[in-house]
Design a protein around this motif. Sequence first.
Motif, PDB file in Angstrom:
ATOM      1  N   TYR A 419       1.191  -0.995   0.120  1.00  0.00           N
ATOM      2  CA  TYR A 419       0.212  -0.534  -0.467  1.00  0.00           C
ATOM      3  C   TYR A 419       1.238   0.913   0.176  1.00  0.00           C
ATOM      4  O   TYR A 419       1.958   1.345   0.572  1.00  0.00           O
ATOM      5  CB  TYR A 419      -1.204   0.062   0.847  1.00  0.00           C
ATOM      6  CG  TYR A 419      -0.360  -0.210   2.575  1.00  0.00           C
ATOM      7  CD1 TYR A 419       0.015   1.751   2.901  1.00  0.00           C
ATOM      8  CD2 TYR A 419       0.060  -0.591   2.530  1.00  0.00           C
ATOM      9  CE1 TYR A 419       0.389   1.523   4.047  1.00  0.00           C
ATOM     10  CE2 TYR A 419       0.853  -0.717   4.547  1.00  0.00           C
ATOM     11  CZ  TYR A 419       0.908   0.700   4.575  1.00  0.00           C
ATOM     12  OH  TYR A 419       1.819   0.666   6.561  1.00  0.00           O
ATOM     13  N   ASP A 421       0.674   5.468   1.552  1.00  0.00           N
ATOM     14  CA  ASP A 421      -0.042   6.464   2.326  1.00  0.00           C
ATOM     15  C   ASP A 421       0.365   7.637   2.301  1.00  0.00           C
ATOM     16  O   ASP A 421       1.571   8.014   2.876  1.00  0.00           O
ATOM     17  CB  ASP A 421      -0.240   5.283   4.066  1.00  0.00           C
ATOM     18  CG  ASP A 421      -1.215   6.214   4.268  1.00  0.00           C
ATOM     19  OD1 ASP A 421      -2.503   7.417   3.694  1.00  0.00           O
ATOM     20  OD2 ASP A 421      -1.138   6.869   5.953  1.00  0.00           O
ATOM     21  N   LEU A 452      -6.328   5.194   4.149  1.00  0.00           N
ATOM     22  CA  LEU A 452      -7.837   5.098   4.173  1.00  0.00           C
ATOM     23  C   LEU A 452      -8.871   5.744   4.652  1.00  0.00           C
ATOM     24  O   LEU A 452     -10.017   5.729   4.668  1.00  0.00           O
ATOM     25  CB  LEU A 452      -7.993   4.507   6.089  1.00  0.00           C
ATOM     26  CG  LEU A 452      -6.286   3.967   6.769  1.00  0.00           C
ATOM     27  CD1 LEU A 452      -6.532   4.067   7.951  1.00  0.00           C
ATOM     28  CD2 LEU A 452      -6.728   2.935   6.080  1.00  0.00           C
ATOM     29  N   LYS A 483      -2.916   3.338  12.324  1.00  0.00           N
ATOM     30  CA  LYS A 483      -3.248   3.225  11.154  1.00  0.00           C
ATOM     31  C   LYS A 483      -3.504   1.423  11.593  1.00  0.00           C
ATOM     32  O   LYS A 483      -2.239   1.990  12.440  1.00  0.00           O
ATOM     33  CB  LYS A 483      -2.075   3.398   9.635  1.00  0.00           C
ATOM     34  CG  LYS A 483      -2.609   4.850   9.691  1.00  0.00           C
ATOM     35  CD  LYS A 483      -1.545   4.463   8.273  1.00  0.00           C
ATOM     36  CE  LYS A 483      -0.539   4.580   8.350  1.00  0.00           C
ATOM     37  NZ  LYS A 483       0.377   4.833   6.995  1.00  0.00           N
ATOM     38  N   PRO A 484      -3.975   0.239  10.848  1.00  0.00           N
ATOM     39  CA  PRO A 484      -3.754  -0.655  10.960  1.00  0.00           C
ATOM     40  C   PRO A 484      -2.624  -1.156  10.622  1.00  0.00           C
ATOM     41  O   PRO A 484      -1.584  -0.297  10.243  1.00  0.00           O
ATOM     42  CB  PRO A 484      -5.153  -1.241  10.325  1.00  0.00           C
ATOM     43  CG  PRO A 484      -5.659  -0.448   9.807  1.00  0.00           C
ATOM     44  CD  PRO A 484      -4.944   1.076   9.976  1.00  0.00           C
ATOM     45  N   SER A 488      -2.376  -6.192   8.088  1.00  0.00           N
ATOM     46  CA  SER A 488      -3.654  -6.407   7.378  1.00  0.00           C
ATOM     47  C   SER A 488      -3.302  -4.773   6.912  1.00  0.00           C
ATOM     48  O   SER A 488      -4.366  -5.549   5.032  1.00  0.00           O
ATOM     49  CB  SER A 488      -4.584  -5.840   8.987  1.00  0.00           C
ATOM     50  OG  SER A 488      -4.793  -6.817   9.983  1.00  0.00           O
ATOM     51  N   ILE A 489      -3.254  -3.792   6.636  1.00  0.00           N
ATOM     52  CA  ILE A 489      -3.315  -2.774   5.460  1.00  0.00           C
ATOM     53  C   ILE A 489      -3.593  -3.084   4.288  1.00  0.00           C
ATOM     54  O   ILE A 489      -3.874  -2.700   3.065  1.00  0.00           O
ATOM     55  CB  ILE A 489      -3.661  -1.843   5.703  1.00  0.00           C
ATOM     56  CG1 ILE A 489      -3.516  -0.134   5.347  1.00  0.00           C
ATOM     57  CG2 ILE A 489      -1.734  -1.820   5.731  1.00  0.00           C
ATOM     58  CD1 ILE A 489      -3.562   1.120   5.408  1.00  0.00           C
ATOM     59  N   ASP A 492      -6.088  -5.122   2.525  1.00  0.00           N
ATOM     60  CA  ASP A 492      -7.792  -4.250   2.941  1.00  0.00           C
ATOM     61  C   ASP A 492      -7.166  -2.708   2.966  1.00  0.00           C
ATOM     62  O   ASP A 492      -6.333  -2.743   4.518  1.00  0.00           O
ATOM     63  CB  ASP A 492      -8.805  -4.911   3.755  1.00  0.00           C
ATOM     64  CG  ASP A 492      -9.710  -4.491   3.948  1.00  0.00           C
ATOM     65  OD1 ASP A 492      -9.953  -3.998   2.800  1.00  0.00           O
ATOM     66  OD2 ASP A 492     -10.617  -5.494   4.167  1.00  0.00           O
ATOM     67  N   GLN A 493      -7.685  -1.867   2.607  1.00  0.00           N
ATOM     68  CA  GLN A 493      -7.388  -0.331   2.690  1.00  0.00           C
ATOM     69  C   GLN A 493      -9.022   0.174   3.042  1.00  0.00           C
ATOM     70  O   GLN A 493      -8.564   1.591   3.310  1.00  0.00           O
ATOM     71  CB  GLN A 493      -6.680   0.167   1.360  1.00  0.00           C
ATOM     72  CG  GLN A 493      -5.586   0.104   0.847  1.00  0.00           C
ATOM     73  CD  GLN A 493      -5.110  -0.688   0.315  1.00  0.00           C
ATOM     74  OE1 GLN A 493      -5.121  -1.025  -1.124  1.00  0.00           O
ATOM     75  NE2 GLN A 493      -4.261  -2.195   0.672  1.00  0.00           N
ATOM     76  N   LEU A 495     -10.299  -0.283   5.470  1.00  0.00           N
ATOM     77  CA  LEU A 495     -10.197  -0.442   7.112  1.00  0.00           C
ATOM     78  C   LEU A 495     -10.033   1.312   7.620  1.00  0.00           C
ATOM     79  O   LEU A 495      -9.838   1.886   6.884  1.00  0.00           O
ATOM     80  CB  LEU A 495      -8.834  -1.368   7.550  1.00  0.00           C
ATOM     81  CG  LEU A 495      -9.170  -2.445   7.453  1.00  0.00           C
ATOM     82  CD1 LEU A 495      -7.587  -3.316   8.127  1.00  0.00           C
ATOM     83  CD2 LEU A 495     -10.143  -3.583   8.107  1.00  0.00           C
ATOM     84  N   TYR A 542     -11.819  -8.888   6.544  1.00  0.00           N
ATOM     85  CA  TYR A 542     -11.050  -7.476   8.050  1.00  0.00           C
ATOM     86  C   TYR A 542     -12.323  -6.834   8.453  1.00  0.00           C
ATOM     87  O   TYR A 542     -13.449  -6.475   7.455  1.00  0.00           O
ATOM     88  CB  TYR A 542     -10.578  -6.471   7.213  1.00  0.00           C
ATOM     89  CG  TYR A 542      -9.029  -7.635   6.929  1.00  0.00           C
ATOM     90  CD1 TYR A 542      -7.712  -8.084   8.032  1.00  0.00           C
ATOM     91  CD2 TYR A 542      -9.012  -8.632   5.679  1.00  0.00           C
ATOM     92  CE1 TYR A 542      -6.930  -8.802   7.374  1.00  0.00           C
ATOM     93  CE2 TYR A 542      -7.862  -9.140   5.096  1.00  0.00           C
ATOM     94  CZ  TYR A 542      -6.610  -9.139   6.679  1.00  0.00           C
ATOM     95  OH  TYR A 542      -5.765 -10.186   6.118  1.00  0.00           O
ATOM     96  N   ASN A 544     -13.750  -3.682  11.554  1.00  0.00           N
ATOM     97  CA  ASN A 544     -12.762  -2.788  12.517  1.00  0.00           C
ATOM     98  C   ASN A 544     -13.853  -2.898  13.941  1.00  0.00           C
ATOM     99  O   ASN A 544     -14.350  -2.585  14.358  1.00  0.00           O
ATOM    100  CB  ASN A 544     -12.698  -1.530  12.204  1.00  0.00           C
ATOM    101  CG  ASN A 544     -11.273  -0.552  11.452  1.00  0.00           C
ATOM    102  OD1 ASN A 544     -11.691  -1.031  10.062  1.00  0.00           O
ATOM    103  ND2 ASN A 544     -10.621  -0.543  12.423  1.00  0.00           N
TER     104      ASN A 544
END
Length: 719
Positions: A419, A421, A452, A483-484, A488-489, A492-493, A495, A542, A544
Amino acid sequence: MKFFVLVLFSAIIWTSSAQETISGKVVDTSGNPIVGANVYLEGTYDGSSTDETGNFSFQTSETGTQTLVISMMAYEPHYEIGEVSYLKNLDIKLIEAVNQLSGVTLSAGTFEAGDNSKVSVLKPLDIVTTAGAAGDFVAALQTLPGTTTVNEDGRLFVRGGSAEETQVFIDGLRVFQPFNATTNNVPTRGRFSPFLFKGITFSTGGYSAEYGQALSSVLLLNTTDVPDEEKTDISVMSVGGGVGHTEIWDNTSLSVNASYINLSPYEALIPSTQGMEWNDPYESISGESVFRVKGDRSMFKFYTGFNHAALDIAQEDINFEDLIRFQLKNRNLYFNTSYKHFFENNWSIFSGVSMANDVNEIAIMEDAVDSEEINSHIKIAAKKGFSNRFELNTGVELFSTKYDETYQDVDGFTFDGGYDDVLVAGFLEGDIFFNQKFAVKLGVRAEDSNVLDQFSISPRLSLAYKSSEKGQFSLAYGDFYQKPLAESIKFDQSLDLEKTSHYILNYQYLDNGKTFRAEAYYKDYDDLVKFDTQFPEFNSNYSNLGKGYAAGIDVFWRDNKSIDNLDYWASYSYLNTERDYRDFAEAATPNFAPEHNFSLVTKYWVNELRSQVGLSYSFGSGRPYDNPNTQEFMAEKTKTYNNLSLNWAYLIDQQKILYFSVSNVLSFNNVSNYQYANVPDSTGFYNRRAITPPADSFFFVGFFWTISTNKKSNQLDNL
């Protein structure tokens, strides 16, 4: 002659009639008269002092609008501005000044280690002379309340939070990979040499709005501004060696150090016996440097550090008959540069940039995982002291992350994850000192994450009340977002940010070498990441939906005065925490969070033997683990953790030291967790193996030699 006398007499009468009398009374906020206050017209010699009743009176020939100044030590200066003829029978009330040496401090949730800090509970020397720490500042901080010793990990676990919830900063700039790379159940160490830092601030909660992206804690490391002298440090150790040098040119200086670590000779003499075999023991080469330029009203620093490490190990796994081979190569490069300028109007400006590049090449049996992370942090901040009662701190910052990972299994399946960011943040915070006894820190932090697509506002508040000359109470509240994790991120963005709210009540007592602190806290976790597989995977679901809490009491006592040559401190922490996160089936206490922790650290100087002898003892109650042979989740606990460590530093002469240390000298067989088989045996029972340290004890021997012009410096503060 008669005419001359008449003119002189007329002049005297005119002068006398032009004189104005300035008068009044000066009292404190309780109405008590202030004796000996200086009262004068600014820019003139006209003035007087207050008498026993607080009254003053003097004459002046000045006319028009003037400024009357009333000043007294321990009080704020007071100014009256107006026509001279109206400066009569004044009632003046002086406000007590905030004395930076004896006044209230904003210290809830914070431990400071620095020679110039009035709220220090540790000094830089303490960070590296703690038995069992072996020069690692993180290991020394684990003797403070609020921390948990997770001996198979080595990082900082604070008040029920995972290690990833603590962030590290050098000179106000983020360090993105502060710990050396390692493998499962082999503890890591901090990347940094302690002798480059003048002080450490360790906030276990409720920290300033200047810092974010940490749910539990921040660790602030400040490099030395101006080194004392030129010197060279040489070390020869049972696990490697190192060399460092500091050079000074007027207001410019450079400190460099390099070290080489190789565990092969140690493993040949004392091999690991706890379920592992080294094919190639841990080996690393690393270095750091700090370049500084000090101006009349400015400070420029450039810090850089690099590390290259490799290991090849085979470890037991309950699901395999043979040992599992794990290979790792890690390359890390980090630098930051900062500039601070102090203006004459009490403004100061800080600007800085940090960047990091971290590359991992991992092989697990026949599978391969390659990853690269590139991070940067840009920060601009301004601070203004409007008076000794109010200080404003504000700034903006940008965090950039680019993470790429490639996984390939033995069958040729490949998956690329990662990812990008950009997180933008701003903060505004003010310190308000109402008087010597009461102060407030009020702040707010705003963050926006690009990946995110989420914006957050975090209020922060701290209160402090000085209840006596030596004691004070503090309160703190704040919201904190993070941030996660990349695990995980990268898959899956969608989250959201994870969140905690901190509530802290603190009491601190300082008295001539004695320090007592007691702190109660509560942390409320929301929006924690959950997934439906044992580990985060590309096909996991995933959310939250996770949540939790952590509550506890921390107690700290230190005394370095009662017994000659003896310095000791004791810490106790009680922790009650549960969380429902990751793959948890329900809310439960995580394995890294024992209910009780206790530490005792002692250091004794034996003058006749030219030696410092240290002892550290750590205790932790049993850690929760999940037994699949029972219906309850995370309901069982390991046996208690015990560790008694010793060290001895002998001064061969002033600049040569022989150092010896041993951790867990009594060889306690500590168990941190259990690994259970993925499937039951023929009877339906899940077999297990204990997860223990690679070896019960670790021995260390080193020779440290300092070469300097004054022939007095040594490395005792680095051991």
